[in-house]
Design a protein around this motif. Structure first.
Motif, mmCIF file in Angstrom:
data_model
loop_
_atom_site.group_PDB
_atom_site.id
_atom_site.type_symbol
_atom_site.label_atom_id
_atom_site.label_comp_id
_atom_site.label_asym_id
_atom_site.label_seq_id
_atom_site.Cartn_x
_atom_site.Cartn_y
_atom_site.Cartn_z
ATOM 1 N N GLU A 1 1.009 -1.192 0.134
ATOM 2 C CA GLU A 1 -0.183 -0.025 -0.137
ATOM 3 C C GLU A 1 0.912 1.407 -0.013
ATOM 4 O O GLU A 1 0.562 2.024 -0.797
ATOM 5 N N VAL A 2 2.004 1.337 0.890
ATOM 6 C CA VAL A 2 2.404 2.586 1.062
ATOM 7 C C VAL A 2 3.645 2.684 0.051
ATOM 8 O O VAL A 2 4.100 3.992 -0.200
ATOM 9 N N ARG A 3 4.428 1.598 -0.371
ATOM 10 C CA ARG A 3 5.540 1.450 -1.477
ATOM 11 C C ARG A 3 6.596 2.321 -1.228
ATOM 12 O O ARG A 3 7.067 3.081 -2.097
ATOM 13 N N PRO A 4 7.223 2.186 -0.020
ATOM 14 C CA PRO A 4 8.509 2.831 -0.077
ATOM 15 C C PRO A 4 9.598 2.302 -0.859
ATOM 16 O O PRO A 4 9.511 1.185 -1.384
ATOM 17 N N GLY A 5 10.679 3.257 -0.984
ATOM 18 C CA GLY A 5 11.739 2.798 -1.791
ATOM 19 C C GLY A 5 12.277 1.444 -1.295
ATOM 20 O O GLY A 5 12.796 0.669 -2.093
ATOM 21 N N THR A 6 12.631 1.417 0.096
ATOM 22 C CA THR A 6 13.252 0.109 0.739
ATOM 23 C C THR A 6 12.368 -0.029 1.996
ATOM 24 O O THR A 6 11.994 0.814 2.888
#
Length: 188
Positions: free
Chosen positions: A112-117
């Protein structure tokens, strides 16, 4: 003011809100909140926890932030969550089933959030949560929720095998994915 013994006991099984924002470069993930963190409402809040000093020494933030300043993290492209939401006195109070369920919840959050890492602080919990018994500190071959994973040492003061400087050096390896503009200005 530090929580009292009664405050700490009242915090047992409590939860803390995740620190999230749009466009996160790194989502840090602890094992679960300590009673101290749950009593204060701030991640990695227990005195002796090395998360906040290591975060600064790593160069991911321009100054040492206090746990009460966790709300500033998204302006630096950073966030915090936990594998298991409920607070305990020690992480070893968690069951393997709870940790695996937390891993599934974390994967949904990451999608849902799709952080880079995704940066998981605690190799033992990572191994259980994602069925990776051979995992080591560092980048992982597998993704979680489609996102690259780096496992960090647990910053707890109980983890005597890792020094503050060594924890900060592992965090610093996250810097190439972090925008230099955010590091300088703290603005997104």
């Amino acid at each position: 003011m530090a929580p009292t013994k009664a405050d700490l006991e009242a915090a047992r099984n409590a939860t803390i809100d995740d620190v999230l924002g749009p466009g996160l470069d790194v989502l840090f993930c602890g094992i679960n909140p300590s009673l101290y963190s749950a009593a204060t409402g701030h991640h990695f809040a227990r005195p002796g926890n090395r998360f906040w000093p290591a975060l600064h020494l790593s160069g991911l933030v321009p100054r040492r932030l206090a746990p009460a300043e966790q709300h500033l993290l998204p302006s630096y492209g950073l966030g915090i969550t936990n594998i298991v939401a409920r607070a305990t006195a020690r992480a070893d109070e968690l069951t393997p089933e709870e940790i695996r369920e937390g891993g599934a919840r974390l994967a949904r959050l990451v999608r849902e959030v799709r952080p880079g890492t995704l940066a998981v602080a605690g190799v033992s919990a990572y191994r259980v949560a994602f069925g990776r018994p051979g995992a080591r500190i560092g980048p992982q071959e597998e993704t979680v929720g489609g996102v690259a994973v780096r496992v960090l040492p647990n910053p707890s003061g109980l983890n005597a095998h890792w020094t503050l400087e060594a924890i900060a050096a592992e965090m610093a390896r996250l810097r190439p994915r972090t925008s230099p503009d955010r590091l300088r200005t703290g603005s997104g």
